[in-house]
Design an enzyme around this catalytic site. Structure first.
Site, PDB file in Angstrom:
ATOM      1  N   ASP A 181      21.797  37.845  30.000  1.00 43.15           N
ATOM      2  CA  ASP A 181      22.841  36.896  30.413  1.00 43.15           C
ATOM      3  C   ASP A 181      22.917  35.745  29.408  1.00 43.15           C
ATOM      4  O   ASP A 181      21.948  35.012  29.217  1.00 43.15           O
ATOM      5  CB  ASP A 181      22.502  36.358  31.810  1.00 43.15           C
ATOM      6  CG  ASP A 181      23.667  35.615  32.444  1.00 43.15           C
ATOM      7  OD1 ASP A 181      24.535  35.127  31.695  1.00 43.15           O
ATOM      8  OD2 ASP A 181      23.699  35.527  33.682  1.00 43.15           O
ATOM      9  N   GLU A 207      25.894  39.854  29.598  1.00 44.76           N
ATOM     10  CA  GLU A 207      26.698  39.158  30.612  1.00 44.76           C
ATOM     11  C   GLU A 207      27.235  37.838  30.073  1.00 44.76           C
ATOM     12  O   GLU A 207      26.484  37.045  29.503  1.00 44.76           O
ATOM     13  CB  GLU A 207      25.784  38.919  31.823  1.00 44.76           C
ATOM     14  CG  GLU A 207      26.442  38.276  33.007  1.00 44.76           C
ATOM     15  CD  GLU A 207      25.526  38.373  34.228  1.00 44.76           C
ATOM     16  OE1 GLU A 207      24.854  39.416  34.407  1.00 44.76           O
ATOM     17  OE2 GLU A 207      25.468  37.400  34.995  1.00 44.76           O
ATOM     18  N   GLU A 233      31.533  35.998  37.012  1.00 41.44           N
ATOM     19  CA  GLU A 233      30.978  35.137  38.063  1.00 41.44           C
ATOM     20  C   GLU A 233      31.626  33.756  38.058  1.00 41.44           C
ATOM     21  O   GLU A 233      31.588  33.066  39.075  1.00 41.44           O
ATOM     22  CB  GLU A 233      29.455  35.026  37.930  1.00 41.44           C
ATOM     23  CG  GLU A 233      28.996  34.136  36.798  1.00 41.44           C
ATOM     24  CD  GLU A 233      27.483  34.018  36.713  1.00 41.44           C
ATOM     25  OE1 GLU A 233      26.844  34.993  36.287  1.00 41.44           O
ATOM     26  OE2 GLU A 233      26.954  32.957  37.059  1.00 41.44           O
ATOM     27  N   HIS A 283      27.944  39.080  41.714  1.00 39.63           N
ATOM     28  CA  HIS A 283      26.927  38.077  41.420  1.00 39.63           C
ATOM     29  C   HIS A 283      26.112  37.804  42.684  1.00 39.63           C
ATOM     30  O   HIS A 283      26.673  37.715  43.772  1.00 39.63           O
ATOM     31  CB  HIS A 283      27.665  36.800  40.979  1.00 39.63           C
ATOM     32  CG  HIS A 283      26.803  35.713  40.450  1.00 39.63           C
ATOM     33  ND1 HIS A 283      26.918  34.406  40.868  1.00 39.63           N
ATOM     34  CD2 HIS A 283      25.822  35.722  39.527  1.00 39.63           C
ATOM     35  CE1 HIS A 283      26.054  33.654  40.210  1.00 39.63           C
ATOM     36  NE2 HIS A 283      25.370  34.423  39.387  1.00 39.63           N
ATOM     37  N   GLU A 304      22.045  42.133  42.810  1.00 39.56           N
ATOM     38  CA  GLU A 304      21.219  41.142  42.102  1.00 39.56           C
ATOM     39  C   GLU A 304      20.425  40.306  43.101  1.00 39.56           C
ATOM     40  O   GLU A 304      20.963  39.921  44.151  1.00 39.56           O
ATOM     41  CB  GLU A 304      22.119  40.207  41.275  1.00 39.56           C
ATOM     42  CG  GLU A 304      21.311  39.189  40.474  1.00 39.56           C
ATOM     43  CD  GLU A 304      22.165  38.091  39.836  1.00 39.56           C
ATOM     44  OE1 GLU A 304      23.304  37.881  40.269  1.00 39.56           O
ATOM     45  OE2 GLU A 304      21.660  37.430  38.910  1.00 39.56           O
TER      46      GLU A 304
END
Ligand SMILES: [Mg+2]
Length: 345
Positions: A181, A207, A233, A283, A304
């Site tokens: 990420d 991400e 997200e 998310h 997640e």
């Protein structure tokens, strides 16, 4: 059934963000009805989100039928259009929408997963997000792990990040999925360069390498990166996901149900993504607000792990041996007494 009151508060969890000015300043929305049923949802926006709920959205919804969720969503969107569309207003609206879905489930004595055509108690694999390779100890339980580089992700830190990603792969071994990420902090050049360098480490996705506004940049990455790109997200409403989906700018879409407009919008995003053959991986999918949709709507489910300070949301299912499942309790199945919550402000 009629709505008789709407409340919004910001409960404190263990180690919750100390200031409301963060997307993670989560608010609890409660909707009371003349049937004696109260629905609960969680939205974002902290103090500002509470203000939107207590003024604009409350004024709109008092006396209305809570079963008309789609109609009410449209009216709430219209009432906040001039100052909303993205960000805090939609985060606040998300909490109201989720409370309406919770009410619907409680009214029909069904878990939300069944309202969506699914079945509770189906085991969903999970992935665990960490902010340091040091936290990748005792691994093997989850289907995958995500290394969040938000604290160090700057293009000039390229070599350090590549080394961290290699270390992460070495720590978890070959089998689990590994994701990275960048939290909107890379640029086109560094993303292409890093994706080439980390390809040997079998990365499931990168991400949010760029700003959510940089659609042109994502169009370049789509052609030039070696690793699939995920994101979404920090995007709001299904209308904003439309270009991401139509142009296939992300391989994996990650709406946050507590921010993007609630379950109503998450369902629309799932529908659009399915038609385009794209994957949705919400998310914070282990938090109960998204997990019902993942269980009912997802052909490739993966949830997640949640944020550790959401400790005030009692009744969330535990992860056991890397798997999680929603209960068959009505609505979202949460168990808590709103009147005994400690508040942030
Ligand atoms: Mg992220």
């Amino acid at each position: 059934m009629q709505i008789t009151d709407i409340r919004a508060i910001q409960p404190a969890g263990n180690n919750s963000p100390p200031d409301w000015r963060t997307s993670l300043g989560q608010i609890l929305v409660a909707i009371d009805t003349d049937a004696g049923i109260t629905g609960y949802g969680v939205g974002g926006g902290g103090l500002a989100g509470q203000h939107v709920v207590k003024t604009v959205l409350r004024d709109l919804l008092l006396g209305r039928n809570p079963e008309e969720i789609s109609q009410l969503w449209g009216e709430m969107y219209q009432a906040t259009l001039a100052f909303g569309r993205k960000g805090i207003a939609i985060m606040a609206l998300s909490g109201v929408d989720l409370a309406l879905w919770d009410l619907q489930g409680k009214r029909e004595q069904q878990p939300v997963v069944e309202l969506l055509g699914g079945t509770p108690e189906i085991k969903i694999p999970t992935y665990h997000t960490v902010w340091s390779t040091e936290d990748l100890t005792a691994t093997g339980e989850h289907a995958g792990y995500k290394l969040h580089l938000g604290k160090v992700a700057a293009p000039e830190q390229r070599d350090l990040m590549v080394a961290s990603i290699e270390q992460a792969r070495n720590r978890i071994g070959n089998s689990p999925l590994l994701m990275v990420d960048a939290w909107m902090k890379w640029d086109i050049e560094s993303t292409i360069s890093i994706s080439q360098a980390i390809k040997p480490f079998q990365i499931e996705w990168i991400e949010e390498p760029l700003s959510p506004d940089d659609l042109a940049g994502y169009a370049v990455l789509k052609e030039k990166t070696e690793v699939p790109i995920a994101g979404g997200e920090h995007e709001f409403t299904s209308e904003a996901f439309r270009p991401l989906i139509e142009q296939k700018l992300h391989t994996v879409l990650q709406p946050d149900v507590n921010w993007c407009g609630g379950l109503t919008e998450l369902i629309r995003i799932y529908t659009m993504a399915k038609e385009a053959g794209l994957r949705v991986c919400p998310h914070r999918g282990c938090e109960i607000w998204a997990l019902h949709a993942i269980t009912a709507l997802d052909s490739q489910p993966l949830a997640e792990t949640g944020r550790p300070w959401m400790t005030w949301v009692k009744g969330q299912p535990d992860i056991r041996q890397g798997m999680i499942e929603v209960s068959d309790r009505p609505g979202f199945g949460l168990l808590f007494d709103e009147h005994h919550l400690q508040l942030v402000n």
